[in-house]
Design a protein around this motif. Structure first.
Motif, PDB file in Angstrom:
ATOM      1  N   LEU A 117       0.867  -1.199   0.133  1.00  0.00           N
ATOM      2  CA  LEU A 117       0.073   0.066  -0.068  1.00  0.00           C
ATOM      3  C   LEU A 117       0.795   1.143   0.099  1.00  0.00           C
ATOM      4  CD1 LEU A 117      -2.933  -1.051   2.564  1.00  0.00           C
ATOM      5  CD2 LEU A 117      -3.016  -0.910   0.164  1.00  0.00           C
ATOM      6  N   TYR A 121       0.634   3.691  -3.096  1.00  0.00           N
ATOM      7  CA  TYR A 121       0.266   5.262  -2.960  1.00  0.00           C
ATOM      8  C   TYR A 121       1.239   6.338  -2.892  1.00  0.00           C
ATOM      9  CZ  TYR A 121      -4.598   3.923  -1.884  1.00  0.00           C
ATOM     10  OH  TYR A 121      -6.141   3.176  -1.819  1.00  0.00           O
TER      11      TYR A 121
ATOM     12  N   ASP B  42      -9.168   6.375  -0.172  1.00  0.00           N
ATOM     13  CA  ASP B  42     -10.127   5.301  -0.046  1.00  0.00           C
ATOM     14  C   ASP B  42     -10.668   4.977   1.196  1.00  0.00           C
ATOM     15  OD1 ASP B  42     -11.594   2.803  -0.270  1.00  0.00           O
ATOM     16  OD2 ASP B  42      -9.992   1.773  -1.606  1.00  0.00           O
ATOM     17  N   ARG B  48     -10.621  -0.420   7.072  1.00  0.00           N
ATOM     18  CA  ARG B  48     -10.372  -1.872   7.293  1.00  0.00           C
ATOM     19  C   ARG B  48      -8.755  -2.115   7.630  1.00  0.00           C
ATOM     20  NH1 ARG B  48     -11.220  -3.289   2.354  1.00  0.00           N
ATOM     21  NH2 ARG B  48      -9.068  -2.914   1.780  1.00  0.00           N
TER      22      ARG B  48
ATOM     23  N   ILE E  56     -13.015  -7.044   0.108  1.00  0.00           N
ATOM     24  CA  ILE E  56     -12.049  -6.623  -1.138  1.00  0.00           C
ATOM     25  C   ILE E  56     -12.559  -7.143  -2.259  1.00  0.00           C
ATOM     26  CG2 ILE E  56      -9.700  -6.798  -1.757  1.00  0.00           C
ATOM     27  CD1 ILE E  56      -8.848  -6.378   0.993  1.00  0.00           C
ATOM     28  N   ALA E  61     -15.936  -0.985  -8.278  1.00  0.00           N
ATOM     29  CA  ALA E  61     -15.616  -0.526  -9.626  1.00  0.00           C
ATOM     30  C   ALA E  61     -14.880  -1.317 -10.481  1.00  0.00           C
ATOM     31  CB  ALA E  61     -14.530   0.585  -9.143  1.00  0.00           C
ATOM     32  N   LEU E  62     -14.326  -2.512  -9.969  1.00  0.00           N
ATOM     33  CA  LEU E  62     -13.746  -3.794 -10.712  1.00  0.00           C
ATOM     34  C   LEU E  62     -14.810  -4.767 -10.651  1.00  0.00           C
ATOM     35  CD1 LEU E  62      -9.874  -3.147  -9.952  1.00  0.00           C
ATOM     36  CD2 LEU E  62     -11.369  -2.398 -11.976  1.00  0.00           C
ATOM     37  N   VAL E  74      -0.425 -11.037  -8.778  1.00  0.00           N
ATOM     38  CA  VAL E  74       0.396 -10.906  -7.563  1.00  0.00           C
ATOM     39  C   VAL E  74       1.077 -12.347  -7.064  1.00  0.00           C
ATOM     40  CG1 VAL E  74       0.506 -10.096  -5.164  1.00  0.00           C
ATOM     41  CG2 VAL E  74      -0.824  -8.958  -7.023  1.00  0.00           C
TER      42      VAL E  74
ATOM     43  N   ASP F  98     -10.205   6.736  -9.709  1.00  0.00           N
ATOM     44  CA  ASP F  98      -9.623   7.022  -8.333  1.00  0.00           C
ATOM     45  C   ASP F  98     -10.060   5.455  -7.667  1.00  0.00           C
ATOM     46  OD1 ASP F  98      -8.077   9.047  -8.709  1.00  0.00           O
ATOM     47  OD2 ASP F  98      -9.229  10.306  -7.000  1.00  0.00           O
ATOM     48  N   GLU F  99     -11.413   5.302  -7.901  1.00  0.00           N
ATOM     49  CA  GLU F  99     -12.086   4.252  -6.957  1.00  0.00           C
ATOM     50  C   GLU F  99     -11.360   2.931  -7.640  1.00  0.00           C
ATOM     51  OE1 GLU F  99     -16.261   4.143  -7.977  1.00  0.00           O
ATOM     52  OE2 GLU F  99     -16.797   2.977  -6.075  1.00  0.00           O
ATOM     53  N   MET F 100     -11.273   2.582  -9.000  1.00  0.00           N
ATOM     54  CA  MET F 100     -10.513   1.582  -9.465  1.00  0.00           C
ATOM     55  C   MET F 100      -9.179   1.438  -8.847  1.00  0.00           C
ATOM     56  SD  MET F 100     -11.503   1.710 -13.543  1.00  0.00           S
ATOM     57  CE  MET F 100     -13.321   1.385 -14.273  1.00  0.00           C
ATOM     58  N   PHE F 101      -8.525   2.520  -8.827  1.00  0.00           N
ATOM     59  CA  PHE F 101      -7.189   2.397  -8.290  1.00  0.00           C
ATOM     60  C   PHE F 101      -7.254   2.022  -6.672  1.00  0.00           C
ATOM     61  CE2 PHE F 101      -3.830   4.637  -5.650  1.00  0.00           C
ATOM     62  CZ  PHE F 101      -2.722   4.269  -6.142  1.00  0.00           C
ATOM     63  N   GLY F 102      -8.135   2.516  -6.035  1.00  0.00           N
ATOM     64  CA  GLY F 102      -8.101   1.978  -4.518  1.00  0.00           C
ATOM     65  C   GLY F 102      -8.544   0.661  -4.591  1.00  0.00           C
ATOM     66  N   GLU F 103      -9.334   0.012  -5.564  1.00  0.00           N
ATOM     67  CA  GLU F 103      -9.612  -1.447  -5.588  1.00  0.00           C
ATOM     68  C   GLU F 103      -8.397  -2.336  -6.016  1.00  0.00           C
ATOM     69  OE1 GLU F 103     -13.333  -2.424  -6.978  1.00  0.00           O
ATOM     70  OE2 GLU F 103     -14.423  -0.757  -6.130  1.00  0.00           O
ATOM     71  N   VAL F 104      -7.727  -1.768  -6.938  1.00  0.00           N
ATOM     72  CA  VAL F 104      -6.465  -2.122  -7.288  1.00  0.00           C
ATOM     73  C   VAL F 104      -5.326  -2.628  -5.891  1.00  0.00           C
ATOM     74  CG1 VAL F 104      -4.445  -2.462  -9.017  1.00  0.00           C
ATOM     75  CG2 VAL F 104      -6.667  -1.840  -9.789  1.00  0.00           C
ATOM     76  N   MET F 105      -5.357  -1.657  -5.425  1.00  0.00           N
ATOM     77  CA  MET F 105      -4.424  -1.446  -4.260  1.00  0.00           C
ATOM     78  C   MET F 105      -4.909  -2.485  -3.261  1.00  0.00           C
ATOM     79  SD  MET F 105      -1.761   0.313  -5.018  1.00  0.00           S
ATOM     80  CE  MET F 105      -2.144  -0.011  -6.867  1.00  0.00           C
ATOM     81  N   ALA F 106      -6.212  -2.360  -2.981  1.00  0.00           N
ATOM     82  CA  ALA F 106      -6.577  -3.373  -1.883  1.00  0.00           C
ATOM     83  C   ALA F 106      -6.514  -4.817  -2.163  1.00  0.00           C
ATOM     84  CB  ALA F 106      -8.279  -3.110  -1.726  1.00  0.00           C
ATOM     85  N   VAL F 107      -6.657  -5.107  -3.524  1.00  0.00           N
ATOM     86  CA  VAL F 107      -6.569  -6.511  -3.830  1.00  0.00           C
ATOM     87  C   VAL F 107      -4.924  -6.734  -3.960  1.00  0.00           C
ATOM     88  CG1 VAL F 107      -6.757  -8.161  -5.922  1.00  0.00           C
ATOM     89  CG2 VAL F 107      -8.476  -6.706  -5.607  1.00  0.00           C
ATOM     90  N   VAL F 108      -4.132  -5.973  -4.431  1.00  0.00           N
ATOM     91  CA  VAL F 108      -2.834  -6.174  -4.489  1.00  0.00           C
ATOM     92  C   VAL F 108      -2.223  -6.439  -2.699  1.00  0.00           C
ATOM     93  CG1 VAL F 108      -0.356  -5.237  -4.662  1.00  0.00           C
ATOM     94  CG2 VAL F 108      -2.032  -4.962  -6.484  1.00  0.00           C
TER      95      VAL F 108
END
Lengths: 131, 131, 131, 131, 131, 131
Positions: A117, A121, B42, B48, E56, E61-62, E74, F98-108
C-alpha cells in the motif's frame, strides 16, 4: 560428486567434520540438518556460514526466541519452503507457542500488505521520521 | 482530487476523521502519519487497514516491541523505504535500542542469505521437521 | 485443453512445431523442456519468449557460461524451483564446475544479505557513484 | 549516536578503524563506501560482513568481474538502489563494458520474466534435471 | 494440536464454524479450501482475514474476474504455489478463459522484466508522471 | 557515453530513432518516456523490449485497461518506483478511475498478505485445484 546429494558425517573430510562437530556441540543435537549436509559440498562456505549463524543467533540484546521468530518472518516473506520448515521448528524449540506463531504470521501478513500500500500510494517519508 | 496528495484532517470527510481520531487516541499522537493521509483516498480501505493493524499490533502473546521488530524485518526484506522509516521509528519508540537494531539487521541479513543457499542447493526438508 | 498439461510435439500445431524445431536445432537436443511444452498453450507467447531467450543467451560480450550463471543467480534469488533446476543444468552443460557453483551460490547469498543491510541502515548513495 | 549517520574514520573506535584500514588496503582506495560507515554502528557486524565479502569476492574459480556482475544481477532483481549503484561501479572498475552491462541487464530481465512464466504455468521439473 | 494440520468443520469451535458457514454461503460451496482450514488455528486471524477478503473481492468499480486476475498476477510474481493454484481456479470459475490466462501471464512476465530493466538502468521518473 | 544518461532523439542513431518513431506513432505521444531513452544505450534490447511490450499490451482477450492494472499490480508488488509511476499514469490514461485504483491497491495488498499466510501455515494444495 553431485552437488545435489547430502554429505553424511561418515563420508565427510576433516574440515567438514570439524564444522559438523561444532554444530552438534553448540545445538546439542545428534545430527546436523540437511542444510549443512548440502552446503558441505563447499567446505569454505560451510565454515563461514556456520560461524556467521552461530555468532548472529547467540542470545545478545535479543533472546534466542525473538531471533528465531524474526528468521521465520523473513523466510515466510521470501517463500523459502525449507527455511520455513527448519526455522519454524527452531522457533518452537526455543519456546514459540501456537499463539505466538499465529501472531508472528499476522504481523508478517499485515507488513507484506502495508508495504505494498505504501509503494502503490507512493507515500513520501514523514519529516518526523527523518529526525 | 489526485490520489497523490495527502488528505489532511481539516479536508477530510466524517468517515476519514473517525479513523484519524481513533489512530490519534490509540497511539497518543497529535497527527497521523503520511501513510494514513494517502490511504484516506479510499475511506473503506483506510478503515479496514487501520482496524486490522490495531488488532494485530496490540500486545498479546508477543509484546509490542517484538511485533514492531518483526514488522521492520519484513519491510527491510521487501525494501519498502517508507515502511523501513516508519516502523524503524515505531520500534525505537517501543524500546528498540541501537544494539537491538543491529541484531535485528544481522538476523534479517543472514536469513536472506541462507534462504537463497537453501534454494540454490535445493535442500530437501528434513523428515524431522515434518513430524 | 487444460493449461496444466504439457503439449507434446505430436499433438502440436504448425506454429508450435516450428518453435520446437528451432529450439531443438539451436540447442542440439532431442526434445524441448517442460517449460516450452507448457508455454505452448499460448503459441504467440511461446514464439516471442523463445526468440527473446535465443537472442539474449547467444554468446556476445559475455560468454554462454557467464550468462547461464547470471540466470541461475536470479532464479535462486527469486526462489523459482523449476528455473533453478533447469538453469542449474544448463549452466553445468555450459561448463560450470562444482567449484564455480559454490562460488555463484556464495555471491548470491552475500548479495541478498548486504542488499538488506543497505536497506535497513538506509545507506545513502555515495557521491562518487553518481559521477 | 543515531544509527542513521555515517561513522567517519576520525570518529571511529579501534575495532572499526581496523576494518576500515583492511578495506582500504585490500581495495586500494582512500576511503570506504557509505555502506561500511553505516554498518560501523555495529562493529561486530561490520567485521563479520567485511570478512565474508572479502573471502567471497576474491578471485577463485570465478574471476572478480564475473562475481561483481552476479552481485549486480541480484541487486537489480531485489531493487536495492544503493547496491545497484555501488556494485554497478564495482563491476565497471573490474572491467565491465557498456556492452557487457547491456547483456547482464538483458539476462536479468529475461530471467525475471521466465521465472514468473514457470510459476504461472506451474511447470513440473523435467525428470532429466533430477538426474 | 499441531499448527500443521487442517481443522475440519466437525472439529471446529463456534467461532471457526461461523466463519466457515459464511464462506460457504458467500461462495456457494460445500466446503472451504485448505487455506481457511489451516488459518483456523488462529480464529481471530481467520475472522479478520475472511472479512477483509470478502469486502475486497466483492464486485465494485472492478468486477470479480478482474480482481481475481490481479490476485493471480501478484501470486505468480511472489511465487506462492498454493495461491497460484487457488486463485488460478478462482479466476477460471469467474470466467477467465485459456486465452485470458495466456495474456495475464504475458503481462506479468513482461512487467517483471521491465521492472528490473528500470532498476538496473536507474531510470529517473519523468517529470510528466509527477504532475 | 555513460549508461546513466538519457539518449534524446536528436542524439540517437538510426536504429534507436526507428524504435522511438514507432513508440510515438503507436502511443500517439510527442516524446518517449525516460525508460526508452535509457534502454537506448542497448539498441538491440530497446528494439526487442519495445516489440514485446507492443505485442503484449495490445488489446486482445483482455482490454488495455485491465492489462495496465495488472502491470501496475506487479510493479507495486516488486516495489519498482519508476514502474509504479509510469504504469500508474498509463492505467489512468487508459481509464482507471480513483475508485478503481483504490480497488487494485486493496487486492494487491490482500494478495501479498495471504500469499505469506499460505507460506507460513504451509498449506497444501487442495485436491480440487489439481483437477
Amino acid at each position: 560428486m553431485s552437488a545435489h546429494a547430502p554429505i553424511e558425517y561418515r563420508d565427510a573430510g576433516t574440515a567438514v567434520r570439524a564444522v559438523f562437530d561444532d554444530i552438534k556441540r553448540t545445538r546439542e543435537v545428534d545430527d546436523v540438518n540437511n542444510f549443512w549436509k548440502y552446503l558441505a559440498h563447499d567446505p569454505v562456505s560451510l565454515k563461514r556460514t556456520w560461524e556467521s549463524v552461530k555468532e548472529i543467533m547467540a542470545p545478545g540484546a535479543l533472546d534466542a526466541l525473538t531471533k528465531e521468530m524474526i528468521y521465520l518472518a523473513v523466510s515466510v516473506t521470501n517463500g523459502c519452503g525449507y527455511c520455513i520448515a527448519s526455522h519454524g521448528a527452531a522457533a518452537r524449540k526455543a519456546g514459540m507457542t501456537d499463539e505466538m506463531f499465529g501472531e508472528v504470521m499476522a504481523v508478517v501478513g499485515m507488513a507484506n500488505e502495508t508495504n505494498r500500500l505504501a509503494n502503490g500510494y507512493r507515500v513520501p517519508i514523514d519529516v518526523a521520521f527523518e529526525r
